[in-house]
Write an enzyme that holds these catalytic residues in place. Structure first.
Site, short mmCIF file in Angstrom:
data_model
loop_
_atom_site.label_atom_id
_atom_site.label_comp_id
_atom_site.label_asym_id
_atom_site.label_seq_id
_atom_site.Cartn_x
_atom_site.Cartn_y
_atom_site.Cartn_z
N LYS A 265 0.84 -1.19 0.00
CA LYS A 265 0.00 0.00 0.00
C LYS A 265 0.88 1.24 0.00
O LYS A 265 1.95 1.27 0.66
CB LYS A 265 -0.89 -0.05 1.25
N SER B 175 -9.34 1.39 3.51
CA SER B 175 -8.60 2.24 2.60
C SER B 175 -7.62 1.49 1.72
O SER B 175 -7.08 2.03 0.75
CB SER B 175 -7.83 3.31 3.40
N SER C 150 -9.47 -1.02 7.56
CA SER C 150 -8.94 -0.92 6.20
C SER C 150 -8.28 -2.19 5.71
O SER C 150 -8.09 -2.35 4.50
CB SER C 150 -7.93 0.23 6.13
#
Length: 575
Positions: A49, A123, A147
């Protein structure tokens, strides 16, 4: 310096294959960064990420104005490279990891891997997408409020949210540093657990790192799972039906549901955004935000700006309230071994999310926000495909340190679903023995009478963690008797000469060896444990009766088993 492709902002994904893939990545390396040869993760490909540092590659946190280029890898990236995994690039996310839906990024919303009209969850949206579609074997996300779980549940993959501090967060752009976790996405629990084992390591340079003794025992064969007293699906009837199917599946694995008071968990979850705790999100990027708030997209800008309005005393008050809620919540663990919740209670289209970004995002976190705040471990695993073809996942939650124990149950649940791997259409491989989980020595015993499932003494087995393996028959060398004067009624099984007996119905139960002695101690004379010959030539420990006790007993061999005898005893007499 590492060679990489430039990060190009992607527009909203219109083409499912091309647009979605572009939106999932922020930086795709021109050549994968190879891991160490021969490590435990050798041959596995991964992504990170883009709020996790990779040396010489910009870290944007999905905010181009924030971008910086680190000189060293985040500690977790380094550990995975050292373990042999190869890194392919950096993935898209809700800006500053602030969201659970995957649409809050200037690089474009990341669509769902099953239907591009729907959200991917966030997220860690890009990480989930590239795993679900088979572009990499696993990916790193982060998890502050869900997330690392919501995108897993919405994309038919596994998401491990470790106990806080097990994986170093050094080199990760904080969202709320005291509760942040690096999370792991994979298509199977086995791969995710292998990555978790490689990623764990105490880091003295991470202020929130800790070293814990992890639970290595699997849950007992008969376990209790908590179900919230209040369940909300926000009108998504397909999600509600999918959760009901999940309850039945967990029961089939040996679980017994226990209703728990969800109010302290719900109240703790509300503190994340509705109290001074939101100031921690502002503090994480304060130096950048105070000078460049116009570079931050809405609604992320509004959420971060909230944190400016709270004072130190407000923050202390919120922490004290959270601590009190944690004390209340601790009481639920006296009655359950694990907590079951929907990973996400509803699934929304991208258009609907963008039209109502705050309320619908909050709905997605209904069953996730409290987990890090209360210091629990969690794993999201695929449960089913809904009638509309969208994935539905469940989350298993346990106390701090239960990470691998949750993974063991999660693997059993996942493999019982028969689902394909992510969005690839490929079948699940066989389950694997998970790292850290010590095998429990067991013994199998054949029961013939009052210990059969549903019979009066069956609890002596289940309270020792025994599980039913199969219903079968003895070899045709036994006779069955009803012993006189026993309460509850008990059978006597005796082996006889070849040709003089019959096959008798039995059940085979497996229990932890540690509990076998206490079980045998409960068996009264004239019964005892010996070796039974089963149909097909197998043998197993089982109940036998001393021959002297059979004088005056009723021979019930012709009925074929104890259930048939008890049914005959309780049948109404003919008129």
């Amino acid at each position: 310096m590492m060679v990489h492709e430039d990060a190009v902002p992607a527009g909203p994904a219109g083409n499912f294959l091309e647009g979605a893939a572009a939106a999932a990545w922020i930086t795709r390396l021109a050549a994968p960064l190879a891991g160490a040869a021969g490590g435990p993760l050798a041959g596995l490909q991964f992504a990170a990420k883009d709020n996790i540092d990779v040396a010489d590659v910009p870290t944007t946190a999905a905010c181009p104005a924030f971008a910086r280029t680190p000189a060293v890898h985040a500690q977790v990236v380094q550990r995975l490279l050292d373990a042999g995994a190869a890194l392919h690039g950096k993935t898209n996310l809700d800006q500053f990891a602030c969201g659970l839906n995957g649409t809050r990024s200037p690089y474009g919303p990341v669509p769902n891997s099953f239907d591009a009209r729907y959200v991917s969850g966030g997220s860690s949206s890009g990480s989930a997408y590239v795993v679900a579609t088979g572009q990499v074997d696993f990916a790193l996300g982060t998890d502050t409020a869900g997330s690392g779980r919501v995108p897993a549940g919405l994309n038919n993959i596994v998401g491990i949210k470790p106990t806080r501090g097990l994986i170093s967060a050094r080199g990760v752009v904080p969202a709320a540093q005291s509760v942040d976790c690096v999370s792991i996405f994979a298509r199977t629990v086995a791969v995710a657990a292998r990555v978790l084992q490689a990623a764990i390591g105490f880091d003295p340079e991470d202020p929130f790192a800790r070293s814990l003794e992890l639970e290595t025992r699997p849950l007992p064969a008969q376990f209790r799972f908590g179900v919230p007293s209040r369940l909300r699906f926000f009108g998504d009837t397909q999600a509600e039906a999918a959760f009901e199917r999940s309850l039945a599946q967990l029961r089939a694995l040996g679980g017994s549901p226990v209703e728990i008071d969800y109010s302290p968990l719900s109240e703790a979850a509300a503190l994340l955004y509705d109290s001074a705790l939101v100031a921690e999100r502002y503090a994480a990027v304060r130096d950048f935000f105070d000078g460049h708030d116009s570079e931050v997209i809405e609604p992320v800008r509004g959420i971060l700006a909230q944190g400016r309005g709270y004072g130190a005393a407000d923050f202390v008050d919120a922490r004290v309230k959270l601590q009190a809620l944690g004390q209340r919540a601790a009481a639920i663990w006296a009655d359950i071994d694990v907590l079951l919740v929907p990973t996400a209670p509803a699934h929304y289209t991208i258009a609907a999310m963008q039209a109502d970004p705050v309320a619908l995002n909050r709905n997605l976190g209904e069953y996730t926000n409290f987990v890090n705040l209360l210091d629990y471990a969690a794993i999201s695993v695929p449960a089913c495909l809904r009638e509309d073809g969208l994935p539905f996942g469940i989350t298993l939650i346990g106390r701090a340190g239960s990470d691998f124990q949750l993974a063991e149950l999660g693997q059993r649940f996942h493999h019982a679903t028969g689902l394909a791997l992510g969005a690839t259409g490929q079948p699940l491989p066989p389950p694997e023995t998970l790292p850290q989980i010590a095998p429990v020595p067991t013994v199998r015993v054949a029961v013939v009478g009052a210990h059969l499932s549903g019979m009066p003494l069956n609890g002596q087995l289940t309270e020792r963690g025994a599980r039913l393996v199969e219903a079968t028959h003895t070899a045709a060398d036994y006779r069955l008797y009803a012993l006189p004067g026993t309460v509850p009624p008990k059978p006597g099984l005796a082996r006889v000469a070849p040709g003089e007996g019959a096959a008798i119905a039995v059940e085979i139960w497996e229990m932890p060896l540690a509990h076998y002695g206490s079980f045998v101690a409960l068996i009264p004379a004239p019964l005892g444990i010996g070796t039974l010959a089963l149909a097909g030539g197998r043998s197993v420990q089982g109940f036998l009766c001393e021959s002297l006790a059979l004088d005056g007993a009723d021979d019930i061999t012709s009925l074929g088993g104890w259930r048939a005898y008890m049914a005959q005893r309780t049948a109404p007499a003919p008129a």
